[in-house]
Design a protein around this motif. Sequence first.
Motif, PDB file in Angstrom:
ATOM      1  N   GLY A 169      13.036  -4.405  -6.153  1.00  0.00           N
ATOM      2  CA  GLY A 169      14.270  -4.116  -6.872  1.00  0.00           C
ATOM      3  C   GLY A 169      15.500  -4.626  -6.147  1.00  0.00           C
ATOM      4  O   GLY A 169      16.389  -5.240  -6.757  1.00  0.00           O
ATOM      5  N   LEU A 170      15.560  -4.394  -4.832  1.00  0.00           N
ATOM      6  CA  LEU A 170      16.714  -4.867  -4.056  1.00  0.00           C
ATOM      7  C   LEU A 170      16.783  -6.392  -4.054  1.00  0.00           C
ATOM      8  O   LEU A 170      17.871  -6.976  -4.150  1.00  0.00           O
ATOM      9  N   ASN A 171      15.632  -7.042  -3.944  1.00  0.00           N
ATOM     10  CA  ASN A 171      15.599  -8.512  -3.996  1.00  0.00           C
ATOM     11  C   ASN A 171      16.204  -9.040  -5.292  1.00  0.00           C
ATOM     12  O   ASN A 171      16.994  -9.986  -5.299  1.00  0.00           O
ATOM     13  N   LEU A 172      15.825  -8.431  -6.402  1.00  0.00           N
ATOM     14  CA  LEU A 172      16.293  -8.920  -7.701  1.00  0.00           C
ATOM     15  C   LEU A 172      17.786  -8.670  -7.888  1.00  0.00           C
ATOM     16  O   LEU A 172      18.501  -9.519  -8.430  1.00  0.00           O
ATOM     17  N   VAL A 173      18.265  -7.509  -7.434  1.00  0.00           N
ATOM     18  CA  VAL A 173      19.710  -7.253  -7.519  1.00  0.00           C
ATOM     19  C   VAL A 173      20.476  -8.252  -6.655  1.00  0.00           C
ATOM     20  O   VAL A 173      21.456  -8.863  -7.104  1.00  0.00           O
ATOM     21  N   ASP A 174      20.024  -8.445  -5.419  1.00  0.00           N
ATOM     22  CA  ASP A 174      20.729  -9.360  -4.515  1.00  0.00           C
ATOM     23  C   ASP A 174      20.663 -10.800  -5.031  1.00  0.00           C
ATOM     24  O   ASP A 174      21.626 -11.565  -4.892  1.00  0.00           O
ATOM     25  N   THR A 224      16.541  10.422 -11.455  1.00  0.00           N
ATOM     26  CA  THR A 224      16.225   9.910 -10.114  1.00  0.00           C
ATOM     27  C   THR A 224      16.796  10.805  -9.008  1.00  0.00           C
ATOM     28  O   THR A 224      16.604  10.518  -7.829  1.00  0.00           O
ATOM     29  N   GLN A 225      17.469  11.881  -9.386  1.00  0.00           N
ATOM     30  CA  GLN A 225      17.939  12.848  -8.390  1.00  0.00           C
ATOM     31  C   GLN A 225      16.790  13.660  -7.787  1.00  0.00           C
ATOM     32  O   GLN A 225      16.961  14.289  -6.746  1.00  0.00           O
ATOM     33  N   HIS A 226      15.630  13.661  -8.434  1.00  0.00           N
ATOM     34  CA  HIS A 226      14.487  14.422  -7.916  1.00  0.00           C
ATOM     35  C   HIS A 226      13.969  13.755  -6.645  1.00  0.00           C
ATOM     36  O   HIS A 226      13.336  12.698  -6.693  1.00  0.00           O
ATOM     37  N   ARG A 227      14.205  14.386  -5.507  1.00  0.00           N
ATOM     38  CA  ARG A 227      13.796  13.809  -4.227  1.00  0.00           C
ATOM     39  C   ARG A 227      12.345  14.105  -3.875  1.00  0.00           C
ATOM     40  O   ARG A 227      11.821  13.581  -2.893  1.00  0.00           O
ATOM     41  N   ASN A 228      11.685  14.963  -4.651  1.00  0.00           N
ATOM     42  CA  ASN A 228      10.280  15.247  -4.381  1.00  0.00           C
ATOM     43  C   ASN A 228       9.351  14.155  -4.908  1.00  0.00           C
ATOM     44  O   ASN A 228       8.170  14.130  -4.557  1.00  0.00           O
ATOM     45  N   LEU A 229       9.870  13.282  -5.750  1.00  0.00           N
ATOM     46  CA  LEU A 229       9.061  12.223  -6.347  1.00  0.00           C
ATOM     47  C   LEU A 229       9.404  10.889  -5.699  1.00  0.00           C
ATOM     48  O   LEU A 229      10.497  10.365  -5.870  1.00  0.00           O
ATOM     49  N   MET A 230       8.462  10.336  -4.949  1.00  0.00           N
ATOM     50  CA  MET A 230       8.743   9.141  -4.159  1.00  0.00           C
ATOM     51  C   MET A 230       9.181   7.969  -5.026  1.00  0.00           C
ATOM     52  O   MET A 230      10.105   7.234  -4.676  1.00  0.00           O
ATOM     53  N   LEU A 252      12.652   5.658  -4.782  1.00  0.00           N
ATOM     54  CA  LEU A 252      12.692   4.203  -4.636  1.00  0.00           C
ATOM     55  C   LEU A 252      13.593   3.575  -5.694  1.00  0.00           C
ATOM     56  O   LEU A 252      14.380   2.666  -5.398  1.00  0.00           O
ATOM     57  N   LYS A 253      13.497   4.053  -6.923  1.00  0.00           N
ATOM     58  CA  LYS A 253      14.352   3.519  -7.990  1.00  0.00           C
ATOM     59  C   LYS A 253      15.815   3.879  -7.757  1.00  0.00           C
ATOM     60  O   LYS A 253      16.709   3.119  -8.131  1.00  0.00           O
ATOM     61  N   SER A 254      16.073   5.025  -7.131  1.00  0.00           N
ATOM     62  CA  SER A 254      17.469   5.408  -6.881  1.00  0.00           C
ATOM     63  C   SER A 254      18.153   4.435  -5.920  1.00  0.00           C
ATOM     64  O   SER A 254      19.357   4.194  -6.019  1.00  0.00           O
ATOM     65  N   TYR A 255      17.390   3.858  -4.981  1.00  0.00           N
ATOM     66  CA  TYR A 255      17.962   2.859  -4.076  1.00  0.00           C
ATOM     67  C   TYR A 255      18.374   1.598  -4.835  1.00  0.00           C
ATOM     68  O   TYR A 255      19.405   0.983  -4.529  1.00  0.00           O
ATOM     69  N   VAL A 256      17.551   1.223  -5.811  1.00  0.00           N
ATOM     70  CA  VAL A 256      17.885   0.050  -6.624  1.00  0.00           C
ATOM     71  C   VAL A 256      19.129   0.330  -7.464  1.00  0.00           C
ATOM     72  O   VAL A 256      20.026  -0.518  -7.585  1.00  0.00           O
ATOM     73  N   GLU A 257      19.212   1.524  -8.029  1.00  0.00           N
ATOM     74  CA  GLU A 257      20.403   1.911  -8.783  1.00  0.00           C
ATOM     75  C   GLU A 257      21.651   1.836  -7.902  1.00  0.00           C
ATOM     76  O   GLU A 257      22.685   1.298  -8.314  1.00  0.00           O
ATOM     77  N   GLU A 258      21.546   2.364  -6.681  1.00  0.00           N
ATOM     78  CA  GLU A 258      22.691   2.338  -5.770  1.00  0.00           C
ATOM     79  C   GLU A 258      23.121   0.906  -5.465  1.00  0.00           C
ATOM     80  O   GLU A 258      24.314   0.598  -5.425  1.00  0.00           O
ATOM     81  N   ARG A 259      22.149   0.006  -5.272  1.00  0.00           N
ATOM     82  CA  ARG A 259      22.490  -1.388  -4.977  1.00  0.00           C
ATOM     83  C   ARG A 259      23.240  -2.004  -6.153  1.00  0.00           C
ATOM     84  O   ARG A 259      24.162  -2.803  -5.975  1.00  0.00           O
TER      85      ARG A 259
END
Length: 300
Positions: free
Chosen positions: A88-93, A117-123, A127-134
């Motif tokens: 995900g980060l690769n594609l955003v960048d 994606t606020q649920h931190r118990n689900l890995m 991972l998707k939340s990092y892509v959203e942040e980017r």
Amino acid sequence: MSEIILITCPSGKQCSHLIPLLYKNGNFKLRLAAHSQASVDKLQSLYPSAEVVHSDIADFHQCRQLLEGTTAANVVLPSLHSREKEMGLNLVDAAVAESQRPGNVFRHFVFSSVLATQHRNLMQLVLKSYVEERLYLSQINWTILKPTNFMDAYPVTMLASQETPVMEKLWAPGIGNSMIALRDLAEATAKVINERELLQDYLAEYPLCSTMPISDAEVCREIGRQLGKEIEVKAPTFETGVNKLLGYLYGGKGDQVYAGANADFTLAAEGDVRGDIVRDEAERLVLFYNRRGLRGSPMC
């Protein structure tokens, strides 16, 4: 000349419904990023006028090549994949780099994420939340679609063929989950892509549900009512649920995805996957769904 749109995971469940809508539309030339030669061959047969590229989106340089000359990207990432965040980060960048290239025409990055994606118990949600942040930190136009569980996963055809139907899914059958039909998701995605400027949906996030929370037991009662049969619903053990989930995602080979602390990862067709991390993701998902479920509203 038609605009070029990149589509990732083109052989997956989401894009198998989306691509026909865009392929028939004619507004875009489709560039399909396939991960395996088998997918390349299948896609070329189904969509002969599309550009099908054999590529690895875990490689940033290949992502740059995939985005070159595109005006938009519809990004779906492989579920429960140990390198999902990097992809995900690769594609955003790569999209950011393409947008900064002289003479570029890139205008829109559509990301199919997941509800809550606020649920931190689900890995996999983390991972998707990092892509959203980017995406939030980029200067490109983006839209984030946040679907919940797919109702298409219910084996209606199989249940209809059984004299005394029995269903055992992945988690406790009494826990409610919101759901969406893949066809509904595809139509919503196509609308966002085709009408992006008319809808003014740049920098927008859309939670997507077709139902309020409903349990497997309730769904099976309705399926049974439509079929004129009574469906027995069984609760799987934790290990059964995990292995069935991995089998659903990895072609019936869930029991081969890192069976224990000293086991080798033996799923040769997916040699770029860390099996222990994938099993961690699946185990946390089943534990979460056994207690809480993924809940949303179609009224959002």
